[in-house]
Design an enzyme around this catalytic site. Structure first.
Site, PDB file in Angstrom:
ATOM      1  N   GLU A 159       0.798  -1.227   0.000  1.00 48.06           N
ATOM      2  CA  GLU A 159       0.000   0.000   0.000  1.00 48.06           C
ATOM      3  C   GLU A 159       0.833   1.280   0.000  1.00 48.06           C
ATOM      4  O   GLU A 159       0.898   2.014   0.987  1.00 48.06           O
ATOM      5  CB  GLU A 159      -0.979  -0.008   1.175  1.00 48.06           C
ATOM      6  CG  GLU A 159      -1.946  -1.171   1.139  1.00 48.06           C
ATOM      7  CD  GLU A 159      -3.033  -1.116   2.188  1.00 48.06           C
ATOM      8  OE1 GLU A 159      -4.003  -1.884   2.071  1.00 48.06           O
ATOM      9  OE2 GLU A 159      -2.919  -0.305   3.137  1.00 48.06           O
ATOM     10  N   GLU A 172      -5.704  -8.318   0.316  1.00 54.11           N
ATOM     11  CA  GLU A 172      -6.410  -8.007   1.563  1.00 54.11           C
ATOM     12  C   GLU A 172      -7.854  -7.676   1.241  1.00 54.11           C
ATOM     13  O   GLU A 172      -8.138  -6.923   0.316  1.00 54.11           O
ATOM     14  CB  GLU A 172      -5.811  -6.803   2.303  1.00 54.11           C
ATOM     15  CG  GLU A 172      -4.467  -7.039   2.955  1.00 54.11           C
ATOM     16  CD  GLU A 172      -3.969  -5.798   3.689  1.00 54.11           C
ATOM     17  OE1 GLU A 172      -4.805  -4.983   4.161  1.00 54.11           O
ATOM     18  OE2 GLU A 172      -2.743  -5.638   3.791  1.00 54.11           O
TER      19      GLU A 172
END
Length: 440
Positions: A166, A351
């Protein structure tokens, strides 16, 4: 339908796994781990609520790997802790840390699980704060060295590896919004970090390739931008949000350039000759990770720095993070990757999950039906994409354990397994048993 019977419809080759990160579960009081920027941030901004103990995965990892196997999953995504391996400086190795990850990988393989390690999941050694962390290109070079070390030390124990988790969170969330470590709120810091974390990724790819034939990816977190209404100013605001949050990273990685819409606002803050780095940033990858949780409602909001939008929440059902259920956004981004960037690259949902206000009932069990619903809705979108011929190859539920949820401390529970943080007892939730019911 509040069950996960949909799991039976996935191809037999599809990978199901769960994900964690080092700082959130390991406990940095154990095994000679050094300090990270999160320890510093917690001390200054979070009343000292940090990852000192976390879930004590360092001592309980064998039990945790057994829990993953008990889910019926066939893969485990985890991250290496840079400060655990190099606690004091960039040269002196903590052999306890080296041994820990060797034992962890051996146990993963013993249970016939596929390891999906990530090199960086936000726990930058605190010593890098002296040189402004990811704002400094020297940190990128040191990360490449760390990447090479991991490949050299453990490269024969895994096939796939992700460089960075991320990059939007590493940069924008942490240096513009200030919600994550190091907690800065400065546009120049944010933009230089947005570039440098991608450069670090590219240098990491180069380092990994020199040592082993790894299958290399990166993990991007995409968030769907829904304009408040069809007014032109709100439509444009949503496009700007999407350009900064999503396209900045995927355009650089896949196309070797930054989106023009973002550059119109951010280019003045980029490092000099930044375009020279884009060839390194855009090295071909063997897979891409997509983290997806929710959408944001975007409204025009004039700002002195040109970031002319604000984010709102809508009126859909929400998780304990106040994030809306919006599974359609997941399939939107899967399609975007295949249709706009690469129609052959394997996509892994690295995720996806939700925080729930989980509590033990009188039987010392956890009924988390909302989480089962959340998973079911998102798995339906993935299955649609697979049936359309899109290249989705795996799904990782976030997260295995209730853990240290960053700026929220221990108040938000994402786990398939309930953790009593006083004694580290693990208690599988109903969602855990739903996965195992259909996968074993």
């Amino acid at each position: 339908m509040n069950n996960l019977s949909i799991l039976k419809n996935f191809p037999s080759s599809f990978i199901f796994g769960t994900a964690t990160s080092s700082y959130q579960i390991e406990g940095n009081k154990y095994g000679g781990c050094g300090k990270s920027i999160w320890d510093d941030f917690a001390r200054k901004k979070l009343n000292g609520i940090d990852g000192l103990n976390a879930c004590n995965h360092y001592e309980y990892f064998e039990e945790d790997i057994k829990l993953i196997k008990g889910l019926g999953f066939n893969a485990y995504r985890f991250s290496f802790s840079w400060p655990r391996l190099f606690p004091e400086n960039n040269n002196d190795i903590n052999m306890d840390g080296v041994d820990f990850y060797k034992r962890l990988l051996d146990k993963i393989l013993e249970k016939d699980l596929e390891p999906f390690p990530t090199l960086y999941h936000w726990d930058l050694p605190v010593r890098f704060s002296k040189i402004e962390g990811w704002e400094n290109k020297d940190t990128c070079k040191r990360f490449a060295e760390f990447s090479y070390f991991i490949s050299q030390q453990y490269g024969d124990l895994f096939k796939k590896i992700a460089t960075v988790n991320e990059p939007w969170c590493v940069s924008w969330l942490s240096h513009y919004l200030g919600e994550h470590a190091p907690g800065k709120q400065n546009l120049k810091s944010a933009v230089s970090t947005m570039h440098n974390i991608l450069l670090a990724h590219g240098l990491s790819v180069e380092a990994l390739k020199t040592n082993n034939s790894h299958e290399i990816g990166i993990v991007l977190n995409n968030q769907y931008a829904e304009p408040l209404d069809q007014k032109e100013e709100n439509l444009n605001a949503a496009k700007l949000f999407d350009s900064i949050h999503n396209r900045w990273f995927s355009d650089a990685i896949f196309k070797g350039k930054y989106p023009e819409l973002s550059l119109g606002v951010l280019e003045d803050y980029l490092p000099k000759n930044y375009d020279n780095d884009l060839r390194t940033i855009s090295h071909p990858l063997q897979w891409i990770g997509l983290n997806y949780y929710t959408r944001s409602i975007i409204k025009y909001h004039e700002s002195e720095d040109g970031i002319n939008y604000k984010t709102l929440r809508g009126f859909l059902k929400k998780t304990d993070m106040d994030w809306e259920y919006f599974p359609e956004g997941l399939s939107y981004f899967i399609k975007r990757i295949n249709k706009e960037y690469d129609d052959k690259i394997p996509i892994f949902i690295t995720e996806n999950g939700m925080a729930n206000d989980d509590k033990l009932n009188s039987k010392k069990e956890v009924d988390d039906d909302d989480r089962i619903e959340f998973f079911n809705l998102h798995l339906k979108e993935i299955l649609k994409c697979i049936r359309e011929g899109l290249t989705v190859k795996g799904y990782f539920a976030w997260s295995l354990l209730d853990n240290y949820e960053w700026a929220f401390g221990y108040t938000k529970r994402f786990g398939l397994v309930y953790v009593d943080f006083d004694n580290f007892k693990r208690i599988p939730k109903r969602s855990y048993y739903e996965f195992s019911k259909y996968l074993i």
